[in-house]
Scaffold this active site. Structure first.
Site, PDB file in Angstrom:
ATOM      1  N   SER A 193      27.098  19.008  11.207  1.00 22.20           N
ATOM      2  CA  SER A 193      26.603  18.180  12.310  1.00 22.20           C
ATOM      3  C   SER A 193      27.696  17.765  13.304  1.00 22.20           C
ATOM      4  O   SER A 193      27.400  17.155  14.324  1.00 22.20           O
ATOM      5  CB  SER A 193      25.888  16.935  11.776  1.00 22.20           C
ATOM      6  OG  SER A 193      26.782  16.112  11.083  1.00 22.20           O
ATOM      7  N   LYS A 237      23.063   7.339  11.211  1.00 22.89           N
ATOM      8  CA  LYS A 237      24.012   7.641  12.284  1.00 22.89           C
ATOM      9  C   LYS A 237      23.795   6.708  13.479  1.00 22.89           C
ATOM     10  O   LYS A 237      24.755   6.253  14.117  1.00 22.89           O
ATOM     11  CB  LYS A 237      23.871   9.115  12.706  1.00 22.89           C
ATOM     12  CG  LYS A 237      24.371  10.083  11.643  1.00 22.89           C
ATOM     13  CD  LYS A 237      24.139  11.530  12.031  1.00 22.89           C
ATOM     14  CE  LYS A 237      24.669  12.469  10.963  1.00 22.89           C
ATOM     15  NZ  LYS A 237      24.436  13.868  11.273  1.00 22.89           N
TER      16      LYS A 237
END
Length: 794
Positions: free
Chosen positions: A674, A717
């Site tokens: 990611s 996140k």
């Protein structure tokens, strides 16, 4: 010295002394030929022992050099061609050489003559030998006393030694030593030494036999007395101890109302117990087994509290937020109210540490009014921990599941399997595979434990498992569970939890009243922002506990009634802040991009730095990066090389420069795809000299064609970005559905840019000096998208 030529008969496992009369069975061809030759001549033959009795065809090297000349007294032919020979030893002889080897051994022997002068030393040795031999005969009882009398009356010392040696059960090596001792004095000394050793062995044997006999007598005496006691008890009408114990177990089995199969098994074990002696080791095993069967809740269940409003109220009292979990439990209660036959669900709470997974399971048990059992699976690597040991092993016990059911005392407890992702496996088996039977709704109605060996119904149990991440849970096990994600808390949630739950709890634990300690809302916010950085509230609770301790000390020491903790005096109690709130970069920089990472303990912000060095197109990666992350960097580098002109970068930059990518906090391992778009953005910035916006964070996987692929852990996140003071977040377009599910409270004040291609990421993240000469191309399959999607939440 006299020499003679004689036929030789090799002996196996046997030795003949002079004056010794013995039967020999002779079967080998050479040996029969030697006997025949001796019978033809004067019936005299030489007997010598083989060194190894296993050899069928001995050579001269395999036969001892000293033997005995013997006379054949009698010869008898047995069926099968074997001869039985009666021989008498005459005198010692030493083999000088082998004259013939076929068809039998013919040897030249040197005959020794014994001339013994009866010196005082010889007489002393003779007397000592006679005394020790008499002692041996008394202790061993292997030699008849008549034989001993005959031996003792021999006057010739050499002959006495030979006859004594022939009666002792010695090894061939010891007998050969005596035979080879031509000097009578030496022979007597060797024999005395051997006889002393044999006497010691016989004495030890006698002591052992005496001890065994005493033990046997004691056992027989106890048996006799026990039988007498039984007879007396029968006369008095009293019951035998074993019968009484058996009847007691039968009564308990009857009262327990066990299932038919279990009752039959238990009664069979009682019958076994009655046939065993009370002190037998097996009896203890059977008793333990019966105790376990009687202790298990085969039919006992607690009644569920099916008041949905009350259950909702209890769940709200214990935990703030966690709407999905509460909704799932209330749904279960509603269905239970409508049907009684529903199987217990198997829930898996997944989330970072400190978000309340374990305490939530306790609250569920309280809401349902069920018993609560917890076992920790962290570090469990033995299958027997789950399924138990078989009863054949010493110290065998049932597995943790059956132990938990016994502790619960009911068939339908809330059973918490904590840290299911921390299990491991080794040569003792795979415990996660053993859990498949426990957690499969189609199988757990007849769970079989190795110790109990009877099917136990686990279908009414409400199993709850907890884990920090799904990746470490084996797929077949995960397939049997209903996963409920519990993400980290927002600042607002932490604030409410601290004020409504944590502070009252810590005040009570520290013996304080609410009026003794006052903490303002802004103070709580400062603690959350500057003294903790976590997804859960564990460290927050520790900080509040620390404030309670310091307040308690101040109240006791300074004799004050109230302690007020404010933003201004917080440092006096908790010290210098540990974290900087809003860790976003202070200004826009070249070659530094802000990424968002997911860890087992929640989300985190990650800064990726890129430096351009003179070189030849090498890519250096530092910061303890995993293989997947390195490959993402390589993919981003290849994408930039293929699009250098469109990105406003020198096309031959890879021939002139090296790139060094570093991710700070170099000691912490990092992995995952990611960070792909973050590394690519930092590389483009470093190569083109364009700055990256300081208030933009991003997450997404990159392909060689520049496509942005979806990622996981989005809520964690986003929370990490909020904690860092980030205002704009770039996420993959395919994560749109996850973004819609996140509550507006989490997204408040943030701007989300949804991207499909790397060009859109660069457009949003870089501060352009000037527009590139060539516009970035739009991929064919995405031509209808002319600009990235943008969602603003205020």
């Amino acid at each position: 010295m006299e020499t003679r030529e004689l036929p030789l008969l090799p002996l196996r496992g046997l030795l003949v002394f002079p004056y010794m009369v013995i039967h020999l069975d002779v079967g080998r061809e050479k040996s029969i030929a030697a006997i025949d030759q001796a019978m033809i001549s004067d019936r005299i033959i030489c007997l010598a022992t083989q060194k190894d009795a296993q050899i069928d065809e001995p050579t001269p090297d395999d036969i001892f050099a000293v033997g005995t000349i013997a006379e054949i007294k009698q010869l008898l032919k047995l069926p099968g061609g074997t001869l039985r020979v009666l021989v008498e030893g005459i005198q010692r002889a030493k083999i000088k050489k082998y004259i013939e080897k076929e068809p039998f051994f013919r040897v030249e022997v040197e005959v020794t003559q014994e001339e013994v002068s009866k010196t005082p030393e010889i007489q002393a040795l003779t007397r000592s030998l006679i005394y020790q031999f008499e002692q041996y005969v008394k202790l061993s009882k292997r030699i008849p006393p008549e034989t001993a009398i005959t031996v003792v009356n021999l006057e010739e010392p050499g002959r006495l030694a030979d006859v004594v040696a022939s009666h002792l059960p010695l090894k061939i090596e010891d007998k050969q030593r005596i035979l080879e001792a031509l000097d009578v004095k030496k022979r007597l000394e060797i024999l005395l030494e051997i006889l002393a050793r044999e006497l010691e062995i016989v004495e030890i044997e006698r002591r052992i036999n005496l001890r065994v006999r005493k033990q046997m007598e004691k056992t027989q005496k106890e048996y006799y007395l026990r039988e007498q006691l039984k007879a007396i008890q029968r006369e008095l009408g009293e019951k035998d101890e074993r019968v009484a114990e058996g009847e007691e177990y039968r009564e308990k089995i009857k009262e327990a109302k066990l299932p038919k199969e279990v009752e039959e098994k238990a009664l069979k074990e009682v019958e076994k117990l009655e046939k065993m002696p009370p002190m037998a080791a097996e009896a203890t095993v059977v008793r333990n087994y019966l105790d376990w069967i009687l202790a298990l809740p085969w039919n006992r269940r607690t009644k569920d509290r099916l008041d949905i409003k009350l259950a909702e109220q209890i769940l709200e009292e214990d935990h703030y937020g966690l709407e999905k979990v509460k909704e799932r439990i209330l749904e279960y209660l509603a269905v239970r109210k409508l049907t009684k036959k529903m199987k217990g669900p198997i829930l898996c709470f997944v989330g970072p540490p400190g978000v309340g997974k374990t305490s939530l399971a306790k609250s569920i048990a309280r809401a349902l009014e069920r018993k609560f059992v917890r076992i920790s699976l962290g570090g469990v690597r033995d299958e027997a921990e789950i399924r138990g040991h078989r009863r054949t092993y010493v110290g065998a016990l049932p597995g943790r599941i059956i132990q938990g059911m016994r502790n619960a005392g009911s068939q339908n407890p809330v059973f918490l399997l904590d840290e299911i992702d921390k299990m491991s496996m080794d040569f003792r088996g795979d415990p996660s595979a053993a859990l498949l039977e426990v957690l499969d709704p189609e199988q757990n109605n007849s769970f079989s434990d190795h110790y109990i060996e009877l099917p136990f119904d686990l279908s009414h149990v409400l199993f709850i498992t907890t884990a920090n991440n799904l990746y470490n849970i084996p797929r077949p096990l995960l397939d049997r569970m209903e996963v409920i994600h519990i993400p980290g808390y927002t600042e607002e949630e932490k604030l409410v939890i601290a004020e409504k739950y944590l502070l009252p709890k810590q005040l009570k634990e520290h013996g304080l009243k609410p009026k003794n300690l006052k903490i303002s809302t802004n103070t709580f916010l400062k603690i959350i922002r500057e003294y903790t950085r976590e997804s859960g509230v564990r460290n927050l609770e520790r900080q509040i506990a620390s404030l309670c301790r310091k307040a308690a000390k101040e109240i006791v020491t300074d004799n004050v009634e109230e302690v007020k903790i404010t933003v201004s005096n917080l440092e006096r109690y908790l010290g210098i802040p540990k974290y900087r709130y809003g860790i976003a970069e202070a200004e826009d920089e070249v070659g530094v991009a802000t990424g968002l990472a997911w860890t087992e303990v929640g989300g985190d912000v990650m800064f990726i730095e890129v430096s351009v060095l003179k070189g030849s197109g090498k890519l250096y990666l530092t910061g303890k990066l995993g293989e997947v992350m390195k490959e993402s960097a390589q993919a981003g580098f290849s994408y930039i090389r293929s699009r250098a002109k469109e990105l406003g970068i020198e096309e031959n930059f890879h021939e002139k420069y090296d790139l060094h990518i570093h991710v700070p906090e170099g000691a912490i391992p990092k992995d995952g795809p990611s960070a792909g778009i973050t590394m690519a953005t930092a590389m483009v910035s470093a190569l083109s000299g364009q700055k990256v916006r300081k208030d933009v964070a991003m997450t997404g996987e990159i392909t060689l064609r520049g496509k942005v692929l979806p990622i996981g852990g989005l809520k964690e996140k986003i929370l990490a970005a909020k904690r860092a003071g980030i205002k704009t977040i770039i996420i993959p377009h395919e994560n749109r559905k996850e973004l819609d599910e996140i509550s507006p409270q989490v997204k408040r004040g943030l701007k989300f840019i949804l991207v499909k291609h790397m060009d859109e990421v660069l457009e949003a993240a870089l501060i352009r000096k000037e527009k590139p000469e060539i516009e970035p191309p739009v991929p064919a399959e995405e031509k209808e998208v002319t600009e990235p999607s943008e969602i603003s939440v205020h």
